[in-house]
Design a protein around this motif. Structure first.
Motif: not given
Length: 268
Positions: A39, A42-43
């Motif tokens: 995550d 991805k962010n």
């Protein structure tokens, strides 16, 4: 998340303790930490000019004919070996329970000599020295010295006489860390790819050598018949090469992808 990263640091020198079934249990145990790491990537901000999947060919910056000439000698020297370390993808595979030990082998031609050996120091020449294996591959070491680096850290051979697939994975989750390296192979038989995890699109590397983003995209290889091999050398690129490379304002790990997407940096 630090527990997962500690695993990577501790496996700079991998050992026989790695086992496929144990790796499955470790993946389940660390599921939350691994998901958090994915995550984080991805962010992270990514320059909108970047296209994934992508790679930068280095065939214009190396002696490809010299590289191709290494193939026969490498086969002969690798064939009798039976105790080389299993290649480990690390914890950041595309799917949680994907195989972290796909069956290929690896040989470090340089060893990290620091008492506090750290995976992330791949490019720091001061902590790397030729390993006991380097003397068995003099042609490789000679070729490495011709590469466009001003200093060299880790030198790694990855091979498999059974041509098994290499599980798609990302190397780590540090988006502000850019490792300068050249991945190369003496033949084009290894079907190596970089992958956009969001779309599933794969781009197969067509060149003999490449630099690519190992964090914001995944990479791996399809199975192939017989012998497959690739090598990777980490270090610091020389100043002439660095002058060509555009640098993103954020997400340094995406540097190779930005170069592949927009081309050489414009002269100032």
């Amino acid at each position: 998340m630090n527990q997962v990263l500690d695993k990577i640091r501790k496996t700079v020198r991998l050992s026989a303790r790695l086992h496929p079934i144990k790796e499955k249990f470790r993946a389940i145990r660390d599921k939350k930490l691994i998901e958090q790491a994915h995550d984080t990537v991805k962010n992270a901000y990514t320059d909108p000019r970047i296209t994934y999947p992508s790679y930068k060919s280095f065939d214009d910056y190396i002696d490809v004919d010299h590289l191709k000439s290494l193939e026969t000698g490498l086969r002969e020297r690798l064939a009798p070996r039976s105790d080389d370390t299993a290649f480990w993808t690390g914890p950041y595979t595309l799917k949680l329970l994907d195989d972290r030990l796909p069956g290929s082998r690896m040989i470090e031609l340089a060893v990290n000599t620091s008492p506090a050996a750290n995976y992330f120091d791949l490019d720091k020449a001061e902590v790397w020295a030729p390993s006991e294996h380097a003397e068995h591959f003099p042609e490789v070491m000679e070729f490495v010295r011709t590469l466009p680096f001003k200093s060299i850290g880790r030198i790694l051979i990855m091979y498999d006489f059974n041509g098994r697939a290499v599980t798609p994975h990302r190397d780590h989750d540090k988006t502000e860390l850019s490792h300068e390296f050249i991945w190369f192979r003496p033949t084009l038989t290894k079907p190596f790819f970089v992958m956009n995890h969001s779309t599933g699109e794969r781009q197969y590397v067509k060149s003999y050598s490449a630099w690519f983003d190992t964090v914001n995209q995944f990479h791996g290889a399809d199975a192939t018949d017989g012998f497959s091999i690739s090598l990777r050398v980490d270090g610091k690129f020389n100043d002439e090469l660095r002058s060509r490379i555009p640098v993103p304002d954020q997400n340094a790990a995406s540097t190779a992808a930005l170069w592949a997407s927009v081309g050489d940096r414009l002269p100032t």
